[in-house]
Design a protein around this motif. Sequence first.
Motif, PDB file in Angstrom:
ATOM      1  N   PRO A   4       0.838  -1.204   0.000  1.00  0.00           N
ATOM      2  CA  PRO A   4       0.000   0.000   0.000  1.00  0.00           C
ATOM      3  C   PRO A   4       0.873   1.254   0.000  1.00  0.00           C
ATOM      4  CG  PRO A   4       0.053  -0.964   2.188  1.00  0.00           C
ATOM      5  CD  PRO A   4       0.816  -1.900   1.279  1.00  0.00           C
ATOM      6  N   ASP A   5       0.239   2.392  -0.126  1.00  0.00           N
ATOM      7  CA  ASP A   5       0.970   3.657  -0.210  1.00  0.00           C
ATOM      8  C   ASP A   5       1.428   4.208   1.135  1.00  0.00           C
ATOM      9  OD1 ASP A   5       0.814   3.657  -2.941  1.00  0.00           O
ATOM     10  OD2 ASP A   5      -0.948   4.949  -3.018  1.00  0.00           O
ATOM     11  N   ALA A   6       1.047   3.563   2.239  1.00  0.00           N
ATOM     12  CA  ALA A   6       1.465   4.046   3.555  1.00  0.00           C
ATOM     13  C   ALA A   6       1.640   2.876   4.515  1.00  0.00           C
ATOM     14  CB  ALA A   6       0.445   5.029   4.116  1.00  0.00           C
ATOM     15  N   VAL A   7       2.605   3.025   5.423  1.00  0.00           N
ATOM     16  CA  VAL A   7       2.846   1.992   6.420  1.00  0.00           C
ATOM     17  C   VAL A   7       1.682   1.921   7.408  1.00  0.00           C
ATOM     18  CG1 VAL A   7       5.363   2.106   6.259  1.00  0.00           C
ATOM     19  CG2 VAL A   7       4.181   3.570   7.903  1.00  0.00           C
ATOM     20  N   TYR A   8       1.526   0.762   8.002  1.00  0.00           N
ATOM     21  CA  TYR A   8       0.523   0.563   9.054  1.00  0.00           C
ATOM     22  C   TYR A   8       1.069  -0.476  10.036  1.00  0.00           C
ATOM     23  CZ  TYR A   8      -0.666  -3.580   6.280  1.00  0.00           C
ATOM     24  OH  TYR A   8      -0.605  -4.756   5.579  1.00  0.00           O
ATOM     25  N   PRO A   9       0.601  -0.449  11.295  1.00  0.00           N
ATOM     26  CA  PRO A   9       1.089  -1.416  12.275  1.00  0.00           C
ATOM     27  C   PRO A   9       0.794  -2.849  11.822  1.00  0.00           C
ATOM     28  CG  PRO A   9      -0.107   0.344  13.364  1.00  0.00           C
ATOM     29  CD  PRO A   9      -0.337   0.515  11.883  1.00  0.00           C
ATOM     30  N   GLY A  10       1.792  -3.699  11.927  1.00  0.00           N
ATOM     31  CA  GLY A  10       1.658  -5.089  11.520  1.00  0.00           C
ATOM     32  C   GLY A  10       2.106  -5.362  10.095  1.00  0.00           C
ATOM     33  N   MET A  11       2.372  -4.315   9.328  1.00  0.00           N
ATOM     34  CA  MET A  11       2.807  -4.492   7.946  1.00  0.00           C
ATOM     35  C   MET A  11       4.165  -5.202   7.911  1.00  0.00           C
ATOM     36  SD  MET A  11       3.606  -1.429   5.271  1.00  0.00           S
ATOM     37  CE  MET A  11       2.735  -1.567   3.750  1.00  0.00           C
ATOM     38  N   ILE A  12       4.270  -6.210   7.045  1.00  0.00           N
ATOM     39  CA  ILE A  12       5.518  -6.942   6.846  1.00  0.00           C
ATOM     40  C   ILE A  12       6.055  -6.592   5.461  1.00  0.00           C
ATOM     41  CG2 ILE A  12       6.571  -9.230   6.620  1.00  0.00           C
ATOM     42  CD1 ILE A  12       5.642  -8.777   9.461  1.00  0.00           C
ATOM     43  N   ILE A  13       7.337  -6.232   5.411  1.00  0.00           N
ATOM     44  CA  ILE A  13       7.969  -5.869   4.142  1.00  0.00           C
ATOM     45  C   ILE A  13       9.247  -6.691   3.997  1.00  0.00           C
ATOM     46  CG2 ILE A  13       8.835  -3.993   2.690  1.00  0.00           C
ATOM     47  CD1 ILE A  13       7.404  -2.044   4.647  1.00  0.00           C
ATOM     48  N   ALA A  14       9.373  -7.394   2.867  1.00  0.00           N
ATOM     49  CA  ALA A  14      10.567  -8.195   2.595  1.00  0.00           C
ATOM     50  C   ALA A  14      11.409  -7.494   1.535  1.00  0.00           C
ATOM     51  CB  ALA A  14      10.166  -9.587   2.116  1.00  0.00           C
ATOM     52  N   GLU A  59      10.958  -2.964  12.744  1.00  0.00           N
ATOM     53  CA  GLU A  59      11.800  -3.914  13.458  1.00  0.00           C
ATOM     54  C   GLU A  59      12.110  -5.095  12.552  1.00  0.00           C
ATOM     55  OE1 GLU A  59      10.016  -5.054  17.168  1.00  0.00           O
ATOM     56  OE2 GLU A  59       9.799  -2.987  17.837  1.00  0.00           O
ATOM     57  N   GLN A  60      13.362  -5.513  12.560  1.00  0.00           N
ATOM     58  CA  GLN A  60      13.770  -6.667  11.763  1.00  0.00           C
ATOM     59  C   GLN A  60      13.143  -7.937  12.326  1.00  0.00           C
ATOM     60  OE1 GLN A  60      18.077  -7.696  10.763  1.00  0.00           O
ATOM     61  NE2 GLN A  60      17.520  -9.259  12.259  1.00  0.00           N
ATOM     62  N   ARG A  61      12.598  -8.744  11.427  1.00  0.00           N
ATOM     63  CA  ARG A  61      12.098 -10.069  11.798  1.00  0.00           C
ATOM     64  C   ARG A  61      13.008 -11.166  11.240  1.00  0.00           C
ATOM     65  NH1 ARG A  61      10.311  -7.860  15.507  1.00  0.00           N
ATOM     66  NH2 ARG A  61       8.171  -7.142  15.719  1.00  0.00           N
ATOM     67  N   VAL A  62      13.582 -10.925  10.063  1.00  0.00           N
ATOM     68  CA  VAL A  62      14.557 -11.825   9.452  1.00  0.00           C
ATOM     69  C   VAL A  62      15.646 -10.932   8.875  1.00  0.00           C
ATOM     70  CG1 VAL A  62      14.991 -13.480   7.591  1.00  0.00           C
ATOM     71  CG2 VAL A  62      12.799 -13.535   8.813  1.00  0.00           C
ATOM     72  N   GLY A  63      16.905 -11.265   9.121  1.00  0.00           N
ATOM     73  CA  GLY A  63      17.976 -10.460   8.554  1.00  0.00           C
ATOM     74  C   GLY A  63      19.289 -10.653   9.264  1.00  0.00           C
ATOM     75  N   PRO A  64      20.211  -9.755   8.985  1.00  0.00           N
ATOM     76  CA  PRO A  64      21.586  -9.943   9.446  1.00  0.00           C
ATOM     77  C   PRO A  64      21.848  -9.591  10.917  1.00  0.00           C
ATOM     78  CG  PRO A  64      21.423  -7.940   8.152  1.00  0.00           C
ATOM     79  CD  PRO A  64      20.082  -8.614   8.084  1.00  0.00           C
ATOM     80  N   TYR A  65      20.919  -8.924  11.587  1.00  0.00           N
ATOM     81  CA  TYR A  65      21.155  -8.485  12.958  1.00  0.00           C
ATOM     82  C   TYR A  65      20.432  -9.375  13.961  1.00  0.00           C
ATOM     83  CZ  TYR A  65      23.052  -4.241  10.940  1.00  0.00           C
ATOM     84  OH  TYR A  65      23.825  -3.364  10.232  1.00  0.00           O
ATOM     85  N   LYS A  66      20.967  -9.425  15.190  1.00  0.00           N
ATOM     86  CA  LYS A  66      20.233 -10.083  16.275  1.00  0.00           C
ATOM     87  C   LYS A  66      19.046  -9.210  16.668  1.00  0.00           C
ATOM     88  CE  LYS A  66      22.280 -12.555  19.520  1.00  0.00           C
ATOM     89  NZ  LYS A  66      23.161 -12.921  20.635  1.00  0.00           N
ATOM     90  N   LEU A  67      19.259  -7.894  16.605  1.00  0.00           N
ATOM     91  CA  LEU A  67      18.225  -6.916  16.944  1.00  0.00           C
ATOM     92  C   LEU A  67      18.371  -5.730  16.016  1.00  0.00           C
ATOM     93  CD1 LEU A  67      16.103  -5.622  18.984  1.00  0.00           C
ATOM     94  CD2 LEU A  67      18.105  -4.600  20.072  1.00  0.00           C
ATOM     95  N   TRP A  68      17.249  -5.268  15.477  1.00  0.00           N
ATOM     96  CA  TRP A  68      17.208  -4.041  14.665  1.00  0.00           C
ATOM     97  C   TRP A  68      15.879  -3.370  14.957  1.00  0.00           C
ATOM     98  CZ3 TRP A  68      20.470  -1.431  11.375  1.00  0.00           C
ATOM     99  CH2 TRP A  68      19.899  -0.439  10.584  1.00  0.00           C
TER     100      TRP A  68
END
Length: 153
Positions: free
Chosen positions: A47-57, A86-95
Amino acid sequence: MAFYQFKREQHIKSNISRVWDFISMPQNLKRITPAYMGFDIKTPDLPDAVYPGMIIAYTVRPLLGIPTTWVTEITHVVPQQYFVDEQRVGPYKLWHHEHHIKPKDDGVLMTDIVSYSPPMAALGRIANTLVIRQKLTEIFDYRTKAFDEIFTG
């Protein structure tokens, strides 16, 4: 676990609505990311704007051109004030990346706060000193220039 924060502020000569409309549109992230990062959004039909719960890969190539999958979740949104990814999958332990905007001095003060923890414990601490901190500075330097060009031409 090593924990770090990176903070960057930028004054943008525009109004809060225009800046919010730009930063809250996920498709614009590519415009403010250096080309060498190979940034590519993989999530279809955003969508054209972020919203809580949105997942982006995404796919990014931060080091040596090696493709890395990065998945973030938009966890908080207060329109025309801030949002958090917030990162859910990726190179950091926490982002945890906070994007704040507020009216200031006939423009907008944009503040980014990135809280992160590299992987691999002691190696992560060394990587932060040698590479990660420098890359973040480089990326946000690029973003500063991109926002200046986008909003002031």
